[in-house]
Motif scaffolding. Structure first.
Motif, PDB file in Angstrom:
ATOM      1  N   TYR A  94      13.304  -6.351  -0.363  1.00  0.00           N
ATOM      2  CA  TYR A  94      14.251  -7.322   0.179  1.00  0.00           C
ATOM      3  C   TYR A  94      14.747  -8.260  -0.913  1.00  0.00           C
ATOM      4  O   TYR A  94      15.921  -8.620  -0.952  1.00  0.00           O
ATOM      5  N   GLY A  95      13.876  -8.674  -1.816  1.00  0.00           N
ATOM      6  CA  GLY A  95      14.282  -9.541  -2.925  1.00  0.00           C
ATOM      7  C   GLY A  95      15.294  -8.879  -3.830  1.00  0.00           C
ATOM      8  O   GLY A  95      16.285  -9.498  -4.230  1.00  0.00           O
ATOM      9  N   GLY A 147       6.795  -2.798  -2.343  1.00  0.00           N
ATOM     10  CA  GLY A 147       6.472  -3.490  -1.105  1.00  0.00           C
ATOM     11  C   GLY A 147       7.731  -3.990  -0.424  1.00  0.00           C
ATOM     12  O   GLY A 147       8.801  -4.084  -1.036  1.00  0.00           O
ATOM     13  N   ASP A 148       7.602  -4.344   0.861  1.00  0.00           N
ATOM     14  CA  ASP A 148       8.757  -4.795   1.632  1.00  0.00           C
ATOM     15  C   ASP A 148       9.405  -6.034   1.025  1.00  0.00           C
ATOM     16  O   ASP A 148      10.628  -6.099   0.886  1.00  0.00           O
ATOM     17  N   GLY A 149       8.614  -7.015   0.669  1.00  0.00           N
ATOM     18  CA  GLY A 149       9.162  -8.257   0.121  1.00  0.00           C
ATOM     19  C   GLY A 149       9.921  -8.029  -1.162  1.00  0.00           C
ATOM     20  O   GLY A 149      10.977  -8.628  -1.386  1.00  0.00           O
ATOM     21  N   LEU A 150       9.410  -7.166  -2.024  1.00  0.00           N
ATOM     22  CA  LEU A 150      10.084  -6.895  -3.287  1.00  0.00           C
ATOM     23  C   LEU A 150      11.393  -6.149  -3.070  1.00  0.00           C
ATOM     24  O   LEU A 150      12.390  -6.440  -3.728  1.00  0.00           O
ATOM     25  N   LYS A 168       8.272   2.122   1.251  1.00  0.00           N
ATOM     26  CA  LYS A 168       9.672   1.909   0.912  1.00  0.00           C
ATOM     27  C   LYS A 168       9.913   2.364  -0.519  1.00  0.00           C
ATOM     28  O   LYS A 168       9.129   2.083  -1.412  1.00  0.00           O
TER      29      LYS A 168
END
Length: 52
Positions: free
Chosen positions: A30-31, A25-28, A17
């Motif tokens: 989305y955050g 990363g995905d979580g970052l 991403k």
């Protein structure tokens, strides 16, 4: 191959991403999207309150 089509693949075979050109990363990702959405909603509410 153009500049934007560099071969940056992860172990799973999918491209990482990117957010404003940074590989995250995905979580970052989305955050960051959630934080920017909250800031946008706050700005809209301030504008709406100023118009009333």
């Amino acid at each position: 191959m153009s500049f934007d089509e560099e071969n940056h693949e992860t172990d799973e075979g999918e491209k990482p991403k990117t957010f404003f050109g940074l590989e995250l990363g995905d979580g970052l990702v989305y955050g960051v999207v959630i934080i920017l959405t909250l800031i946008f909603i706050r700005q809209v509410s301030v504008v709406v309150a100023a118009l009333n």
